[in-house]
Motif scaffolding. Structure first.
Motif, PDB file in Angstrom:
ATOM      1  N   ILE A  84       0.847  -1.194   0.000  1.00  0.00           N
ATOM      2  CA  ILE A  84       0.000   0.000   0.000  1.00  0.00           C
ATOM      3  C   ILE A  84       0.885   1.247   0.000  1.00  0.00           C
ATOM      4  CG2 ILE A  84      -0.149   0.129   2.527  1.00  0.00           C
ATOM      5  CD1 ILE A  84      -3.105   0.979   2.161  1.00  0.00           C
ATOM      6  N   TYR A  85       0.472   2.271  -0.698  1.00  0.00           N
ATOM      7  CA  TYR A  85       1.210   3.532  -0.678  1.00  0.00           C
ATOM      8  C   TYR A  85       1.123   4.153   0.717  1.00  0.00           C
ATOM      9  CZ  TYR A  85       1.447   3.699  -5.827  1.00  0.00           C
ATOM     10  OH  TYR A  85       1.708   3.437  -7.137  1.00  0.00           O
ATOM     11  N   PRO A  86       2.206   4.726   1.237  1.00  0.00           N
ATOM     12  CA  PRO A  86       2.174   5.405   2.549  1.00  0.00           C
ATOM     13  C   PRO A  86       1.584   6.809   2.386  1.00  0.00           C
ATOM     14  CG  PRO A  86       4.387   5.491   1.645  1.00  0.00           C
ATOM     15  CD  PRO A  86       3.574   4.678   0.681  1.00  0.00           C
ATOM     16  N   PHE A  87       0.290   6.868   2.169  1.00  0.00           N
ATOM     17  CA  PHE A  87      -0.354   8.119   1.774  1.00  0.00           C
ATOM     18  C   PHE A  87      -0.689   9.036   2.941  1.00  0.00           C
ATOM     19  CE2 PHE A  87      -3.652   4.943   2.430  1.00  0.00           C
ATOM     20  CZ  PHE A  87      -4.623   5.620   3.165  1.00  0.00           C
ATOM     21  N   SER A  88      -0.467   8.568   4.174  1.00  0.00           N
ATOM     22  CA  SER A  88      -0.825   9.387   5.338  1.00  0.00           C
ATOM     23  C   SER A  88      -0.022   8.910   6.552  1.00  0.00           C
ATOM     24  CB  SER A  88      -2.331   9.292   5.603  1.00  0.00           C
ATOM     25  OG  SER A  88      -2.706  10.137   6.670  1.00  0.00           O
ATOM     26  N   TYR A  89      -0.435   9.370   7.739  1.00  0.00           N
ATOM     27  CA  TYR A  89       0.175   8.909   8.976  1.00  0.00           C
ATOM     28  C   TYR A  89       0.089   7.391   9.054  1.00  0.00           C
ATOM     29  CZ  TYR A  89      -0.252  13.785  10.462  1.00  0.00           C
ATOM     30  OH  TYR A  89      -0.152  15.153  10.535  1.00  0.00           O
ATOM     31  N   ASP A  90       1.071   6.791   9.682  1.00  0.00           N
ATOM     32  CA  ASP A  90       1.128   5.333   9.749  1.00  0.00           C
ATOM     33  C   ASP A  90      -0.126   4.734  10.377  1.00  0.00           C
ATOM     34  OD1 ASP A  90       2.706   2.826   9.394  1.00  0.00           O
ATOM     35  OD2 ASP A  90       2.516   2.772  11.577  1.00  0.00           O
ATOM     36  N   SER A  91      -0.659   5.399  11.397  1.00  0.00           N
ATOM     37  CA  SER A  91      -1.857   4.867  12.067  1.00  0.00           C
ATOM     38  C   SER A  91      -3.048   4.810  11.118  1.00  0.00           C
ATOM     39  CB  SER A  91      -2.207   5.727  13.290  1.00  0.00           C
ATOM     40  OG  SER A  91      -2.462   7.072  12.899  1.00  0.00           O
ATOM     41  N   ILE A  92      -3.138   5.782  10.199  1.00  0.00           N
ATOM     42  CA  ILE A  92      -4.222   5.801   9.213  1.00  0.00           C
ATOM     43  C   ILE A  92      -3.999   4.730   8.152  1.00  0.00           C
ATOM     44  CG2 ILE A  92      -5.354   7.167   7.424  1.00  0.00           C
ATOM     45  CD1 ILE A  92      -6.015   8.116  10.204  1.00  0.00           C
ATOM     46  N   VAL A  93      -2.762   4.621   7.681  1.00  0.00           N
ATOM     47  CA  VAL A  93      -2.442   3.625   6.648  1.00  0.00           C
ATOM     48  C   VAL A  93      -2.683   2.214   7.182  1.00  0.00           C
ATOM     49  CG1 VAL A  93      -0.605   2.667   5.199  1.00  0.00           C
ATOM     50  CG2 VAL A  93      -0.791   5.144   5.517  1.00  0.00           C
ATOM     51  N   GLN A  94      -2.374   2.001   8.462  1.00  0.00           N
ATOM     52  CA  GLN A  94      -2.588   0.684   9.059  1.00  0.00           C
ATOM     53  C   GLN A  94      -4.062   0.308   9.059  1.00  0.00           C
ATOM     54  OE1 GLN A  94      -0.297  -1.664  10.091  1.00  0.00           O
ATOM     55  NE2 GLN A  94       1.104  -0.266   9.061  1.00  0.00           N
ATOM     56  N   LYS A  95      -4.942   1.289   9.253  1.00  0.00           N
ATOM     57  CA  LYS A  95      -6.382   1.014   9.194  1.00  0.00           C
ATOM     58  C   LYS A  95      -6.818   0.744   7.759  1.00  0.00           C
ATOM     59  CE  LYS A  95      -8.014   3.677  13.232  1.00  0.00           C
ATOM     60  NZ  LYS A  95      -6.765   4.273  13.717  1.00  0.00           N
ATOM     61  N   ALA A  96      -6.275   1.522   6.836  1.00  0.00           N
ATOM     62  CA  ALA A  96      -6.695   1.428   5.433  1.00  0.00           C
ATOM     63  C   ALA A  96      -6.257   0.128   4.772  1.00  0.00           C
ATOM     64  CB  ALA A  96      -6.141   2.616   4.650  1.00  0.00           C
ATOM     65  N   LYS A  97      -5.107  -0.403   5.175  1.00  0.00           N
ATOM     66  CA  LYS A  97      -4.520  -1.519   4.426  1.00  0.00           C
ATOM     67  C   LYS A  97      -5.307  -2.825   4.545  1.00  0.00           C
ATOM     68  CE  LYS A  97      -1.173  -3.445   7.744  1.00  0.00           C
ATOM     69  NZ  LYS A  97       0.257  -3.713   7.964  1.00  0.00           N
ATOM     70  N   TYR A  98      -6.318  -2.849   5.400  1.00  0.00           N
ATOM     71  CA  TYR A  98      -7.152  -4.046   5.506  1.00  0.00           C
ATOM     72  C   TYR A  98      -8.420  -3.942   4.660  1.00  0.00           C
ATOM     73  CZ  TYR A  98      -4.030  -5.353   9.289  1.00  0.00           C
ATOM     74  OH  TYR A  98      -2.903  -5.683  10.016  1.00  0.00           O
ATOM     75  N   SER A  99      -8.565  -2.852   3.937  1.00  0.00           N
ATOM     76  CA  SER A  99      -9.706  -2.720   3.022  1.00  0.00           C
ATOM     77  C   SER A  99      -9.594  -3.792   1.944  1.00  0.00           C
ATOM     78  CB  SER A  99      -9.708  -1.330   2.371  1.00  0.00           C
ATOM     79  OG  SER A  99      -9.811  -0.316   3.347  1.00  0.00           O
ATOM     80  N   ASP A 100     -10.723  -4.287   1.473  1.00  0.00           N
ATOM     81  CA  ASP A 100     -10.709  -5.376   0.497  1.00  0.00           C
ATOM     82  C   ASP A 100     -10.074  -4.970  -0.822  1.00  0.00           C
ATOM     83  OD1 ASP A 100     -11.833  -7.370   2.103  1.00  0.00           O
ATOM     84  OD2 ASP A 100     -13.853  -6.640   1.712  1.00  0.00           O
ATOM     85  N   CYS A 101     -10.257  -3.718  -1.212  1.00  0.00           N
ATOM     86  CA  CYS A 101      -9.600  -3.216  -2.415  1.00  0.00           C
ATOM     87  C   CYS A 101      -9.547  -1.691  -2.349  1.00  0.00           C
ATOM     88  CB  CYS A 101     -10.339  -3.647  -3.682  1.00  0.00           C
ATOM     89  SG  CYS A 101      -9.471  -3.214  -5.218  1.00  0.00           S
ATOM     90  N   ILE A 102      -8.424  -1.126  -2.763  1.00  0.00           N
ATOM     91  CA  ILE A 102      -8.273   0.334  -2.819  1.00  0.00           C
ATOM     92  C   ILE A 102      -7.789   0.705  -4.215  1.00  0.00           C
ATOM     93  CG2 ILE A 102      -7.232   2.390  -1.792  1.00  0.00           C
ATOM     94  CD1 ILE A 102      -6.519   0.688   0.656  1.00  0.00           C
ATOM     95  N   TRP A 103      -8.398   1.744  -4.784  1.00  0.00           N
ATOM     96  CA  TRP A 103      -7.917   2.322  -6.031  1.00  0.00           C
ATOM     97  C   TRP A 103      -7.134   3.582  -5.684  1.00  0.00           C
ATOM     98  CZ3 TRP A 103     -12.804   2.516  -9.706  1.00  0.00           C
ATOM     99  CH2 TRP A 103     -13.243   1.204  -9.953  1.00  0.00           C
ATOM    100  N   PHE A 104      -5.905   3.706  -6.221  1.00  0.00           N
ATOM    101  CA  PHE A 104      -5.085   4.900  -6.019  1.00  0.00           C
ATOM    102  C   PHE A 104      -4.949   5.656  -7.333  1.00  0.00           C
ATOM    103  CE2 PHE A 104      -3.698   2.301  -2.442  1.00  0.00           C
ATOM    104  CZ  PHE A 104      -3.570   3.239  -1.423  1.00  0.00           C
ATOM    105  N   ASN A 105      -4.986   6.990  -7.243  1.00  0.00           N
ATOM    106  CA  ASN A 105      -4.829   7.806  -8.452  1.00  0.00           C
ATOM    107  C   ASN A 105      -3.350   8.011  -8.775  1.00  0.00           C
ATOM    108  OD1 ASN A 105      -3.886   9.876  -6.758  1.00  0.00           O
ATOM    109  ND2 ASN A 105      -5.881  10.881  -6.657  1.00  0.00           N
ATOM    110  N   GLU A 106      -3.079   8.809  -9.811  1.00  0.00           N
ATOM    111  CA  GLU A 106      -1.704   8.993 -10.266  1.00  0.00           C
ATOM    112  C   GLU A 106      -0.839   9.730  -9.238  1.00  0.00           C
ATOM    113  OE1 GLU A 106      -4.123  12.481 -11.751  1.00  0.00           O
ATOM    114  OE2 GLU A 106      -4.360  10.298 -11.568  1.00  0.00           O
ATOM    115  N   ARG A 107      -1.464  10.389  -8.270  1.00  0.00           N
ATOM    116  CA  ARG A 107      -0.712  11.074  -7.207  1.00  0.00           C
ATOM    117  C   ARG A 107      -0.497  10.161  -5.992  1.00  0.00           C
ATOM    118  NH1 ARG A 107      -4.334  14.157  -9.351  1.00  0.00           N
ATOM    119  NH2 ARG A 107      -5.860  13.818  -7.691  1.00  0.00           N
ATOM    120  N   LYS A 108      -0.829   8.894  -6.156  1.00  0.00           N
ATOM    121  CA  LYS A 108      -0.662   7.872  -5.119  1.00  0.00           C
ATOM    122  C   LYS A 108      -1.534   8.151  -3.890  1.00  0.00           C
ATOM    123  CE  LYS A 108       4.032   6.766  -6.620  1.00  0.00           C
ATOM    124  NZ  LYS A 108       5.447   6.579  -6.235  1.00  0.00           N
ATOM    125  N   MET A 109      -2.660   8.787  -4.144  1.00  0.00           N
ATOM    126  CA  MET A 109      -3.655   9.041  -3.100  1.00  0.00           C
ATOM    127  C   MET A 109      -4.878   8.170  -3.348  1.00  0.00           C
ATOM    128  SD  MET A 109      -2.364  11.168  -0.985  1.00  0.00           S
ATOM    129  CE  MET A 109      -3.783  11.780  -0.060  1.00  0.00           C
TER     130      MET A 109
END
Length: 232
Positions: A126-151
């Motif tokens: 997963i892209y480190p798009f925010s604070y680690d605590s936020i990314v840790q919550k996000a990385k368990y999502s079933d699927c994430i789409w990221f745009n060209e800015r890696k957000m």
């Protein structure tokens, strides 16, 4: 051969099962004399006992149904296949649309049609798009789409039999990102979704969280795949 036999041949070439879009590509319709071959393929599948619908958008040969189910790890009493199948479709749609797609590490080795989910997703981490605590919550999502800015552009949670509220709570934690949030489930769970999202605590995210049923996801995959093959 009659038209039905061409569809059977295409399914055999695909190992006995295929998505509608794969059948559109594999079935030789050059001598059918119709301007709507895709509609003809759908009609043949729906009106002949030689075929069976495994799940929305995925068809198989009836006489090989047991072998197909074993190959796909399909069990009508187990939600694993449905969950993995729609994860794969969602990642595929995002990839076609030009997004980087992420599927959590614990799911990457699960079987998706003729491959696995890890081969469908374009990102291993997963892209480190925010604070680690936020990314840790996000990385368990079933699927994430990221745009060209890696957000993150969109977060998806597939809810075949699990608690929808848990996924909405994760969306609540991610509300500060200008992203879309989708619960993907059987259409019979729409009332359950509406009841949960109407709770006052979810006022800040209600307009951003949408419900997508399985049929609509399968149709979107079919539509996007056809656009990609036609270079649109």
């Amino acid at each position: 051969m009659i038209q039905k036999e061409y569809v059977k041949l295409a399914l055999k070439q695909s190992g006995g099962f295929a998505t509608l879009n794969q059948l559109y590509t594999l079935t030789n319709t050059s001598n059918w004399g119709t301007k709507t071959p895709f509609a003809s393929i759908r009609r043949i599948l729906q009106t002949n006992d030689d075929f069976f619908k495994i799940v929305p958008g995925l068809w198989g040969l009836k006489d090989a149904s047991q072998e197909i189910k074993q190959k796909l790890h399909f069990d009508s009493k187990d939600s694993t296949f449905n969950h993995t199948y729609y994860q794969g479709l969602i990642a595929s749609i995002g990839k076609i649309r030009g997004f980087s797609t992420f599927i959590p590490s614990q799911d990457r080795n699960k079987v998706f049609l003729h491959t696995n989910l890890g081969a469908v997703a374009s990102l291993e981490r997963i892209y480190p798009f925010s604070y680690d605590s936020i990314v840790q919550k996000a990385k368990y999502s079933d699927c994430i789409w990221f745009n060209e800015r890696k957000m993150p552009y969109a977060f998806y949670e597939v809810e075949h039999s699990t608690n929808i509220k848990n996924s909405i709570n994760r969306f609540y934690e991610l509300q500060d990102f200008r992203a879309k949030f989708f619960i993907v489930a059987d259409k019979r769970r729409l009332n359950e979704f509406n009841k949960i999202i109407s709770e006052s605590i979810y006022n800040p995210i209600r307009e951003f969280v949408k419900f997508a049923d399985y049929e609509s996801v399968a149709k979107q995959y079919e539509k996007e795949s056809q656009k990609y093959e036609m270079g649109i």
